[in-house]
Design an enzyme around this catalytic site. Structure first.
Site, short mmCIF file in Angstrom:
data_model
loop_
_atom_site.label_atom_id
_atom_site.label_comp_id
_atom_site.label_asym_id
_atom_site.label_seq_id
_atom_site.Cartn_x
_atom_site.Cartn_y
_atom_site.Cartn_z
N ASN A 183 46.60 13.54 118.59
CA ASN A 183 46.50 14.97 118.29
C ASN A 183 47.44 15.25 117.12
O ASN A 183 48.65 15.36 117.29
CB ASN A 183 46.92 15.79 119.53
N LYS A 209 47.65 17.88 115.43
CA LYS A 209 48.01 19.30 115.34
C LYS A 209 47.82 19.79 113.90
O LYS A 209 46.94 19.29 113.20
CB LYS A 209 49.45 19.53 115.83
N HIS A 246 44.75 23.04 125.16
CA HIS A 246 46.11 22.53 124.89
C HIS A 246 47.10 23.66 125.17
O HIS A 246 46.82 24.82 124.91
CB HIS A 246 46.20 22.06 123.44
N GLU A 265 49.56 24.68 123.65
CA GLU A 265 49.87 25.53 122.49
C GLU A 265 48.79 26.59 122.30
O GLU A 265 49.09 27.72 121.92
CB GLU A 265 50.04 24.65 121.24
N GLU A 316 49.34 17.24 130.84
CA GLU A 316 50.39 17.41 129.84
C GLU A 316 51.41 18.45 130.32
O GLU A 316 51.22 19.66 130.09
CB GLU A 316 49.79 17.92 128.52
N GLY A 368 56.45 17.53 122.85
CA GLY A 368 57.25 17.67 121.63
C GLY A 368 58.74 17.82 121.89
O GLY A 368 59.50 18.15 120.99
N SER A 416 55.44 13.53 124.95
CA SER A 416 56.49 12.64 124.45
C SER A 416 56.23 11.17 124.78
O SER A 416 57.16 10.44 125.13
CB SER A 416 57.86 13.10 124.96
C1 PEP Z 1 50.56 16.98 122.48
O1 PEP Z 1 50.71 17.78 121.57
O2 PEP Z 1 49.49 16.96 123.09
C2 PEP Z 1 51.66 16.07 122.78
C3 PEP Z 1 51.57 15.34 123.85
O3 PEP Z 1 52.72 16.06 121.89
P1 PEP Z 1 53.96 15.03 121.91
O4 PEP Z 1 53.41 13.65 122.08
O5 PEP Z 1 54.62 15.23 120.59
O6 PEP Z 1 54.83 15.43 123.06
#
Ligand code: PEP
Length: 259
Positions: A9, A11, A99, A101, A172, A178, A218
């Site tokens: 992803n 983003k 997601h 976000e 998630e 992040g 992460s």
């Molecule tokens: C994500 O944005 O779906 C995500 C898992 O980000 P990160 O790996 O940076 O935590």
């Protein structure tokens, strides 16, 4: 065993130049070693053509394109939105939906996410539906309740079991995205097991057993293997680490070697 799945992803990152570097690095490794893993790259919409032309091909049949969202409308006067038929023009196979976000910043609720998932499945593509609890919800023991509610909305919106075979779930935890704070393998496995149980309680045993459930939050090369070795974790949704082709490849290698 379900096929491993690793999703990048990106983003709102990338440029024609940066992407070219990424693609060059990615293709310089032996991608054939990863053929038992489905790898999905989800750039921003303007770069779909670039990735379609430079990444997809017969020798890379385990590599797919995805988007980070799609409109719930088929077409028409919806300024700024991008439809399913448009992304299909660029050989897109997967769509990330819900997601955290988008849920937080664009106010997408369970119903909208479920409607989009239904439309994506009806269009023959694979929705990757993100579920996850906030830190406050975890600390007040609401994790399972939240995940259950988010998943049930999707299951309720789809009537035909046939469509559901394309479904992918991404667990998630919002507090792990992040932040560098990944869920431990045990914490993630516990939630993945309850997701699998919920699927099994609603769907036929065969269908429930085939739906892939991946973990995001992460994931890095140093924690990927332990997470992916859990019995109910079929791969990962990778944000930050997917922007570096080398790190992303290490994570894909961990998925390929999962036990
Ligand atoms: C994500 O944005 O779906 C995500 C898992 O980000 P990160 O790996 O940076 O935590």
């Amino acid at each position: 065993m379900r096929r491993s799945l690793v999703v990048a992803n990106w983003k709102m990152h990338g440029s024609l130049n940066d992407n070219n570097h990424w693609i060059k690095n990615f293709k310089s490794s032996d991608l054939k070693q990863l053929t038992n893993t489905d790898i999905v790259i989800c750039p921003s919409y303007p770069y779909l053509a670039q990735l379609q032309q430079s990444l997809l091909g017969q020798q890379n049949s385990h590599i797919f394109l995805g988007t980070q969202d799609v409109s719930s409308f088929a077409n028409g006067a919806y300024t700024g939105q991008v439809s399913l038929s448009m992304i299909k023009d660029f050989s897109v196979n997967y769509v990330i939906l819900g997601h955290s976000e988008r849920r937080a910043l664009c106010f997408e609720d369970d119903k909208l996410v479920a409607d989009k998932a239904k439309a994506v499945m009806a269009g023959g593509l694979n929705p990757i539906v993100c579920l996850g609890e906030t830190l406050e919800e975890r600390e007040t023991n609401k994790t399972h309740q939240v995940i259950k509610r988010q998943l049930q909305a999707v299951l309720d919106s789809v009537k035909s079991e046939d469509n559901l075979s394309n479904l992918v779930i991404a667990y998630e935890p919002v507090w792990a995205i992040g932040t560098g704070l990944n869920a431990t393998a045990e914490q993630a496995q516990e939630v993945h097991r309850t997701i699998r149980e919920q699927l099994t309680s609603v769907l036929s045993a065969e269908l429930a057993a085939n739906i892939r459930v991946i973990y995001g939050g992460s994931v890095k090369p140093n924690n990927a293997q332990e997470l992916f070795n859990q019995p109910d974790i079929d791969g990962g949704l990778i944000g930050g680490a997917s922007l570096d082709a080398g790190l992303f490849l290490e994570i894909c290698t961990a998925a390929t070697g999962r036990k």
